[in-house]
Design a protein around this motif. Structure first.
Motif, mmCIF file in Angstrom:
data_model
loop_
_atom_site.group_PDB
_atom_site.id
_atom_site.type_symbol
_atom_site.label_atom_id
_atom_site.label_comp_id
_atom_site.label_asym_id
_atom_site.label_seq_id
_atom_site.Cartn_x
_atom_site.Cartn_y
_atom_site.Cartn_z
ATOM 1 N N GLN A 1 39.560 -3.317 44.616
ATOM 2 C CA GLN A 1 38.303 -3.687 43.980
ATOM 3 C C GLN A 1 37.845 -5.096 44.358
ATOM 4 O O GLN A 1 36.659 -5.347 44.451
ATOM 5 C CB GLN A 1 38.459 -3.621 42.463
ATOM 6 N N GLY A 2 38.812 -5.953 44.553
ATOM 7 C CA GLY A 2 38.449 -7.349 44.760
ATOM 8 C C GLY A 2 38.424 -7.715 46.229
ATOM 9 O O GLY A 2 38.819 -6.946 47.099
ATOM 10 N N TRP A 3 37.923 -8.914 46.477
ATOM 11 C CA TRP A 3 37.804 -9.388 47.866
ATOM 12 C C TRP A 3 38.844 -10.453 48.178
ATOM 13 O O TRP A 3 38.784 -11.085 49.223
ATOM 14 C CB TRP A 3 36.401 -9.922 48.088
ATOM 15 N N THR B 1 37.584 -10.144 38.720
ATOM 16 C CA THR B 1 37.791 -8.837 39.340
ATOM 17 C C THR B 1 37.362 -8.878 40.803
ATOM 18 O O THR B 1 38.049 -8.364 41.684
ATOM 19 C CB THR B 1 36.951 -7.766 38.621
ATOM 20 N N LEU B 2 36.205 -9.507 41.028
ATOM 21 C CA LEU B 2 35.704 -9.578 42.404
ATOM 22 C C LEU B 2 36.654 -10.342 43.307
ATOM 23 O O LEU B 2 36.750 -10.070 44.491
ATOM 24 C CB LEU B 2 34.330 -10.251 42.410
ATOM 25 N N SER C 1 39.927 -10.546 42.870
ATOM 26 C CA SER C 1 41.323 -10.093 42.813
ATOM 27 C C SER C 1 41.732 -9.493 44.149
ATOM 28 O O SER C 1 40.907 -9.122 44.974
ATOM 29 C CB SER C 1 41.470 -9.045 41.719
ATOM 30 N N THR D 1 28.675 -7.593 47.431
ATOM 31 C CA THR D 1 28.716 -7.665 45.971
ATOM 32 C C THR D 1 27.455 -8.274 45.381
ATOM 33 O O THR D 1 27.307 -8.309 44.168
ATOM 34 C CB THR D 1 29.898 -8.519 45.516
#
Lengths: 237, 303
Positions: A13-15, A6-7, A9, A198
């Motif tokens: 939301q993601g990077w 997810t991080l 993506s 994050t």
């Protein structure tokens, strides 16, 4: 694992997209520095290879300086030096403003300077690998010095210098990471921003390292092909 | 033939005057530009030394010169950049030396087993060693430093339970760790290249003399390999000196760190010029020393 994906993506939301943009800047910085570095390096090598002692001396001073300075320091010298020079110049004109130099341009200049001083060594040793007879043959055919250089020496020079230049390209690719220090949003800086937001530094710096590795792998594969291409005349044995 | 005639014959022909070609003009212009730049630099930096110079010269001056010097010393406030920051620069220089020497030594110790693993026929050893070397040579030192300094913070609970947290909490240890791992990969490649460069005949000769393999390696092969590796080792030291500037980014006050701190306080560009002078001198001195060492150690190979 899902969390990590997810991080990473793309999207809100993601990077992933930020890091991809950083990667693009890293690659374009390296690609932008390359032609200037090559050109300057070739000119410096010509100077070092000339018969004229004064020309040799000035070229040697140039390479001694830029090979001896840490790349980070060269970057700061260019970045703050140009800034200071412009500010002082404006002060003389009676205009006291704060000037900021574009970090991409500063990085490009600094990396080109460093690259050119190393590239000049590569070109110089390639020059030494070309026998004198090649020049003499060119002159015997009635070619001018410039034409001999362009049509006889230069093509061989490229072939001889290519392995060393390939190594220098890989080094250049790694050195672009330093420009993140003066605020360019390159791969390393974007991963740093992501890591800070994050609280997952290991993941993001690991990803950055991995991406640098992938860039290096792609480059080596490309370089092998270019070297193969440059040697196509030698393969018929 | 008289002696006079002989002398006339033996005299070398006069050298042809070199014409003022484009290259010669360009070379002279460039040398002149460098000379102007260095002259300006020296005057610019000597401004820091006005006070000691005046104090030194005072006893030797006379008349209006000494009056001028005295007046200058009394009325002028000497607030030079180096006067304020010389202590910081010296301590930064020492920290840089410390980082470079320690990480090079630790890296050298790590590189020997690494190179052996890399050259091993056993895939279980050679593949991980290859991956290690590829990783550390293929990624920027700055990214590796961040990975270790910030990244290992992610594993704080685990590291605390292992009792290693004190190590990874300290920026200095992290830098040493990162630099040592980095240089060990480079040194392993240098060592492996040099060892494989030694001809098989040396191994066979030693075996014929009844020497065991470890003895052969340490007494016959390694000394010869180190000779070959001398130049790349020198380059690696220079790379390390230059690379150590990266330590300043993770809050270490090495030479570069002190320079950045001095610049952020004074906004005086001299900060970076002094750092450049010190780094250049370090690298040049090392290069000269290394040339001497190489000349001495390879004197039996000269003809």
């Amino acid at each position: 694992m899902d969390e990590a994906l997810t991080l990473l993506s793309f999207g809100g939301q993601g990077w992933g997209d930020e890091i991809a943009r950083g990667l693009l800047i890293t690659v374009s910085l390296a690609l932008a520095s390359l032609p200037f570095g090559l050109l300057l390096g070739f000119l410096v090598a010509l100077a070092k290879n000339s018969q004229e002692p004064s020309l040799k001396l000035s070229a040697n001073i140039y390479t001694t300086i830029f090979r001896g300075l840490p790349e980070l320091l060269t970057l700061f010298l260019v970045y703050y030096g140009v800034q200071t020079a412009i500010r002082e110049g404006l002060k003389l004109l009676g205009n006291d403003t704060y000037v900021e130099v574009n970090s991409f341009v500063a990085g490009m200049v600094a990396l080109s300077l460093v690259f050119s001083s190393y590239a000049s060594e590569a070109f110089l040793s390639a020059f030494r690998g070309i026998p004198l007879g090649q020049y003499e043959g060119g002159f015997a055919l009635g070619l001018t010095r410039k034409k001999t250089m362009a049509f006889i020496i230069f093509p061989q020079l490229i072939r001889l210098a290519l392995p060393a230049l390939g190594n220098l390209w890989l080094i250049l690719l790694k050195e672009t990471a330093l420009v993140s220090v003066i605020g360019l949003d390159d791969l390393l800086r974007m991963s740093g921003v992501a890591a800070g937001n994050t609280k997952e530094p290991f993941l993001f710096f690991g990803i950055a390292c991995l991406l640098y590795l992938i860039l290096a792998m792609i480059s080596s594969a490309g370089l092998t092909r270019i070297e193969h291409w440059s040697k196509r005349g030698e393969l018929l044995k | 033939m008289t002696t006079h005639d002989q002398q006339a014959l033996l005299k070398p022909p006069p050298l042809a005057k070199r014409p003022w070609s484009t290259a010669r003009i360009a070379g002279h212009v460039l040398v002149a530009l460098w000379a102007i730049a260095f002259g300006y630099l020296i005057i610019y930096l000597l401004g820091n030394l006005e006070k000691p110079i005046l104090e030194f010269l005072l006893p030797y001056l006379s008349g209006s010169w000494s009056e001028y010097a005295l007046r200058r010393l009394e009325t002028h406030e000497f607030d030079s950049f180096m006067g304020r920051y010389v202590k910081q620069y010296i301590s930064g220089f020492l920290v840089t030396l410390q980082i470079v020497s320690l990480s090079l030594l630790i890296g050298a110790a790590l590189s020997l087993p690494l190179a052996m693993a890399r050259a091993s026929k056993w895939k279980l050893l050679s593949v991980p060693a290859y991956a290690y070397v590829y990783f550390f040579r293929g990624t920027p030192l700055l990214a590796q430093t961040f990975l270790i300094y910030y990244g290992f913070g992610s594993f704080r609970p685990e590291l605390q339970s292992l009792g290693l947290w004190w190590f990874f909490r300290d920026a200095f240890y992290c830098i040493l760790f990162a630099f040592a791992l980095n240089t060990s990969a480079y040194q392993a490649e240098i060592l492996r290249g040099a060892v494989q460069n030694i001809s098989r005949g040396q191994w066979e000769g030693a075996a014929a003399l009844g020497l065991s393999r470890p003895v052969t390696f340490f007494k016959v092969i390694l000394p010869q390999a180190l000779m070959v590796a001398l130049r790349p080792y020198g380059n690696e030291i220079i790379l390390m000196i230059k690379g150590s500037a990266i330590a300043s980014i993770v809050t270490i006050f090495d030479l570069m760190g002190e320079t950045r701190r001095a610049y952020s306080r004074s906004y005086d560009f001299q900060a970076y010029i002094w750092a450049a002078v010190v780094y250049l001198m370090m690298v040049e001195v090392l290069r000269r020393i290394w040339d001497r060492i190489e000349l001495r150690l390879t004197r039996h190979l000269k003809r």
